[in-house]
Design an enzyme around this catalytic site. Structure first.
Site, PDB file in Angstrom:
ATOM      1  N   LYS A   1      36.105  31.866  34.405  1.00  0.00           N
ATOM      2  CA  LYS A   1      37.510  31.449  34.358  1.00  0.00           C
ATOM      3  C   LYS A   1      37.903  30.604  35.577  1.00  0.00           C
ATOM      4  O   LYS A   1      38.836  29.817  35.513  1.00  0.00           O
ATOM      5  CB  LYS A   1      38.415  32.658  34.208  1.00  0.00           C
ATOM      6  CG  LYS A   1      38.205  33.320  32.847  1.00  0.00           C
ATOM      7  CD  LYS A   1      39.133  34.476  32.576  1.00  0.00           C
ATOM      8  CE  LYS A   1      38.910  35.046  31.182  1.00  0.00           C
ATOM      9  NZ  LYS A   1      37.607  35.733  31.030  1.00  0.00           N
TER      10      LYS A   1
HETATM   11  C1  LIG Z   1      37.120  36.002  29.742  1.00  0.00           C
HETATM   12  C2  LIG Z   1      35.659  36.332  29.626  1.00  0.00           C
HETATM   13  C3  LIG Z   1      34.967  36.188  28.400  1.00  0.00           C
HETATM   14  C4  LIG Z   1      35.646  35.779  27.118  1.00  0.00           C
HETATM   15  O1  LIG Z   1      36.045  34.436  27.129  1.00  0.00           O
HETATM   16  P1  LIG Z   1      37.045  33.849  26.027  1.00  0.00           P
HETATM   17  O2  LIG Z   1      37.345  32.469  26.455  1.00  0.00           O
HETATM   18  O3  LIG Z   1      38.250  34.749  26.052  1.00  0.00           O
HETATM   19  O4  LIG Z   1      36.342  33.912  24.715  1.00  0.00           O
HETATM   20  C5  LIG Z   1      33.603  36.433  28.392  1.00  0.00           C
HETATM   21  N1  LIG Z   1      32.941  36.840  29.497  1.00  0.00           N
HETATM   22  C6  LIG Z   1      33.581  36.996  30.689  1.00  0.00           C
HETATM   23  C7  LIG Z   1      32.803  37.472  31.875  1.00  0.00           C
HETATM   24  C8  LIG Z   1      34.950  36.745  30.797  1.00  0.00           C
HETATM   25  O5  LIG Z   1      35.576  36.916  31.983  1.00  0.00           O
END
Ligand SMILES: *Cc1c(COP(=O)(O)O)cnc(C)c1O
Length: 467
Positions: free
Chosen positions: A113
């Site tokens: 993110k």
């Molecule tokens: C947020 C997250 C996901 C999921 O991602 P999306 O974009 O919501 O599908 C998967 N793995 C990790 C480690 C995350 O922080």
């Protein structure tokens, strides 16, 4: 670029409006009015670029034109990715002949993110500066999202950020990544309650019109288009490294809200030959069930060792649905309204078949995930966190024969020490930058789950910063 709503009842907006609004007024999600497309020659020319330059070039058609110039965006991308602990920013690690891990965890909070949010925080500041405005970002977190949002907004001039977490119910690493940030514009609130209570409090703050307007409330949640835009470049970088646009590639993405896999699909719409999208889930397998039997029905959320994928419904799926319905906003609205009413999404059979021509579902329960972490360590000498392990398992199981597959490595294994210990008997060390995380002092406020108490904390904090 102008943006339209998937439900067709909101006015179109330029990028800065979309950034600040998040959700459209009609409850829909913003999507670009038209997909920008690069030619094969333009893609090839990006192969030699440093990551920050490539990111700016890929994001520019979505972002630039109004308040943000190409030069501004380049500056923001350079500053955002300078803070990563690896010069490649998103290194691609070969695990076997056709399986590659795309490491997206070299940013400040060790999860993917950061890639979008580090740019989004800078975009907020820039756009708010141009409008001479301020916002207070509020959010609820059970883990990863909160720390990435805090790191993105800390020390920004035009933004205050207040993040609610359920006291005693996040992992220690995740809590400390939020509460040890020392910045005048960051407020952590530990709520006596559950994650759902925190989410209800955030919704109630937005529903309180006086509070919302006084505080200029805003959000940076995963439906914000700026986050999708910031996630497209790394799929581009990996695909180019593996021979695109002159060769087909596949991607495998551990999926929760469908934001990351949607970003990969956007890269295809922009002209890259990504031939298959593998959607990897844990026991919360609504997407896998949809792709297998057109059964998109919400069940209760199960807690797993891959908590960032513990979701009931995937909010970004609406964007894909809109595209596969031929951008028919009326049909999208009808299906989403039915879904809200019945808990089951009725996707027309021909649309489902079309989605299946590009997307494959896959899921693993916790026991299989832990076993997979062990197998990946034995076979490849690679330490994958639980989310990444599910994505790698999916890549091996579902990739078309002979095609290179990019498995998104979404988090650093040190974020999930308990699961790693259960799987392979080791607690992975935190990277250098976070070595002293367990010694740093924590700062947070406590609150009951009374709305008035939480609002008072946020109000005092935002006024202090405004004074
Ligand atoms: C947020 C997250 C996901 C999921 O991602 P999306 O974009 O919501 O599908 C998967 N793995 C990790 C480690 C995350 O922080």
């Amino acid at each position: 670029m102008r943006y339209i709503s998937t439900r067709g009842m909101a006015p179109t907006r330029p990028f800065d409006g979309v950034l600040l609004a998040g959700l459209a007024e009609d409850g829909g999600l913003f999507v670009p009015a038209a997909w920008p497309v690069f030619s094969p020659a333009e893609w090839r020319a990006m192969r030699s670029l440093p990551y920050a330059e490539l990111a700016a070039r890929v994001m520019a058609p979505f972002v630039c034109g109004g308040a943000v110039s190409v030069g501004n965006l380049q500056g923001m991308c350079r500053a955002a990715y300078r803070g990563f602990d690896c010069a490649a920013v998103v290194p691609l690690v070969q695990l076997e002949s056709n399986v590659f891990a795309l490491e997206l965890f070299h940013g400040p909070t060790l999860a993917f993110k950061d890639l979008a949010l580090q740019v989004a925080g800078r975009l907020f500041d820039h756009v708010l500066e141009a409008q001479d405005e301020r916002v207070t970002i509020v959010g609820a977190t059970s883990g990863d999202t909160g720390s990435a949002a805090i790191e993105a907004c800390r020390d920004r001039a035009r933004v205050d950020i207040a993040i609610l977490h359920p006291e005693g119910r996040t992992s220690e690493v995740q809590r400390r990544q939020m509460t040890t940030v020392r910045s005048h514009n960051v407020l952590n609130i530990a709520v006596t309650g559950t994650f759902d209570d925190c989410q209800d409090l955030v919704k109630a703050m937005f529903a309180d019109a006086t509070f919302r307007d006084d505080m200029h409330l805003s959000a940076v949640n995963s439906i914000n288009w700026a986050r999708i835009a910031g996630q497209i470049p790394y799929f581009v970088a990996a695909a180019l490294a593996l021979g695109a646009p002159d060769r087909d590639v596949a991607v495998s993405v551990p999926t929760g809200n469908f934001g990351n896999v949607l970003a990969a699909w956007a890269a295809k719409r922009m002209g890259l030959p990504i031939a298959r999208f593998i959607v990897a889930s844990n026991a919360n397998d609504i997407l896998a069930r949809f792709l297998a039997y057109n059964d998109m029905s919400a069940t209760g959320v199960v807690e797993t060792v891959s908590p960032s994928m513990d979701i009931q419904v995937s909010s970004n799926f609406e964007r894909l649905l809109f595209e596969f319905l031929g951008r028919d906003a009326t049909a999208t609205s009808r299906i989403m309204a039915d879904f809200r009413a019945t808990g089951r999404m009725a996707v027309p059979d021909d649309v489902w078949r079309a989605v299946r021509r590009e997307f494959t579902g896959f899921s693993l329960d916790d026991d299989a995930t832990l076993a997979e972490i062990g197998r990946i360590e034995r076979d490849y000498g690679y330490i994958a966190d639980p989310h990444t392990a599910i994505g790698i398992a999916a890549a091996r199981a579902c990739a078309p024969v002979g095609m290179p597959v990019i498995a998104a490595a979404t988090a650093h294994p040190a974020k999930f020490p308990d699961a790693m210990e259960r799987a392979i008997g080791i607690r992975p060390a935190l990277p250098e930058r976070l070595k002293d995380l367990y010694e740093r002092p924590e700062v947070f406020q406590r609150s009951s789950k009374r709305l008035a108490e939480v609002e008072a904390l946020v109000r005092n904090f935002a006024h202090r910063n405004n004074a």
